[in-house]
Design an enzyme around this catalytic site. Structure first.
Site, PDB file in Angstrom:
ATOM      1  N   ILE A  65       0.857  -1.192   0.000  1.00  0.00           N
ATOM      2  CA  ILE A  65       0.000   0.000   0.000  1.00  0.00           C
ATOM      3  C   ILE A  65       0.891   1.239   0.000  1.00  0.00           C
ATOM      4  O   ILE A  65       0.998   1.963   0.996  1.00  0.00           O
ATOM      5  CB  ILE A  65      -0.971   0.014   1.204  1.00  0.00           C
ATOM      6  CG1 ILE A  65      -1.706  -1.318   1.331  1.00  0.00           C
ATOM      7  CG2 ILE A  65      -1.984   1.158   1.055  1.00  0.00           C
ATOM      8  CD1 ILE A  65      -2.589  -1.432   2.565  1.00  0.00           C
ATOM      9  N   PRO A  66       1.573   1.496  -1.130  1.00  0.00           N
ATOM     10  CA  PRO A  66       2.401   2.701  -1.196  1.00  0.00           C
ATOM     11  C   PRO A  66       1.525   3.943  -1.097  1.00  0.00           C
ATOM     12  O   PRO A  66       0.394   3.953  -1.599  1.00  0.00           O
ATOM     13  CB  PRO A  66       3.079   2.595  -2.559  1.00  0.00           C
ATOM     14  CG  PRO A  66       2.258   1.638  -3.354  1.00  0.00           C
ATOM     15  CD  PRO A  66       1.569   0.746  -2.382  1.00  0.00           C
ATOM     16  N   HIS A  67       2.034   4.963  -0.423  1.00  0.00           N
ATOM     17  CA  HIS A  67       1.249   6.183  -0.260  1.00  0.00           C
ATOM     18  C   HIS A  67       2.157   7.384  -0.072  1.00  0.00           C
ATOM     19  O   HIS A  67       3.302   7.253   0.356  1.00  0.00           O
ATOM     20  CB  HIS A  67       0.269   6.063   0.902  1.00  0.00           C
ATOM     21  CG  HIS A  67       0.919   5.668   2.194  1.00  0.00           C
ATOM     22  ND1 HIS A  67       1.231   4.358   2.494  1.00  0.00           N
ATOM     23  CD2 HIS A  67       1.320   6.388   3.252  1.00  0.00           C
ATOM     24  CE1 HIS A  67       1.787   4.302   3.693  1.00  0.00           C
ATOM     25  NE2 HIS A  67       1.864   5.529   4.175  1.00  0.00           N
ATOM     26  N   GLY A  68       1.629   8.544  -0.430  1.00  0.00           N
ATOM     27  CA  GLY A  68       2.389   9.770  -0.288  1.00  0.00           C
ATOM     28  C   GLY A  68       1.511  10.981  -0.523  1.00  0.00           C
ATOM     29  O   GLY A  68       0.352  10.867  -0.911  1.00  0.00           O
TER      30      GLY A  68
END
Length: 149
Positions: A65-68
């Site tokens: 769950i990559p996030h930014g």
């Protein structure tokens, strides 16, 4: 809260072609560029890789769950990708990742961003949901599974 509020059918990548973390992140960010004039894909990938340096977003069970956060976007967006072969992503359980949920949010949004990440995490804990996701034939089938989740 529904994923369909943050996800569009065009934001589903039914088969990721990348073989590295950076390639996969680039592939996941690409659909957002079309809807966010002025968004720099390279900058978005840098933001995501900087977040990865703090600790992997590969949470185990084949899930990442990559996030930014990025100034160049005006609303929270989710992009979903799948890799049937699996991608080495430095996951916590040291296994390849097959399911990817990218969450990008504007800089000024905090609470909703965190609630969405929690919602996705709860959803992906469901073994039945994960199996249906992995078995879906194409982007349309994935959209049917995801839009009301």
């Amino acid at each position: 809260m529904k994923l369909g509020d943050y996800l569009q059918e065009a934001y589903i990548v039914p088969e990721l072609s990348g073989s590295s973390k950076k390639q996969v992140l680039t592939e996941l960010v690409a659909p957002l560029e079309k809807d966010n004039n002025g968004m720099d894909t390279d900058q978005a990938v840098r933001v995501l890789l900087e977040r990865e340096e703090l600790g992997t977003t590969g949470i185990g069970d084949g899930i990442a769950i990559p996030h930014g956060k990025l100034d160049a976007i005006d609303r929270i967006s989710v992009v979903v990708g799948r890799s049937t072969k699996g991608i080495e992503y430095e996951a916590l359980d040291f296994k390849p990742c097959h399911i990817f949920f990218l969450v990008m949010a504007p800089e000024q949004v905090a609470g909703m961003h965190l609630r969405l990440l929690a919602h996705i995490s709860r959803l992906l804990k469901d073994e039945h949901f994960r199996q249906e996701f992995l078995k879906a034939e194409d982007a349309k089938a994935l959209w049917q599974i995801l839009k009301n989740a």
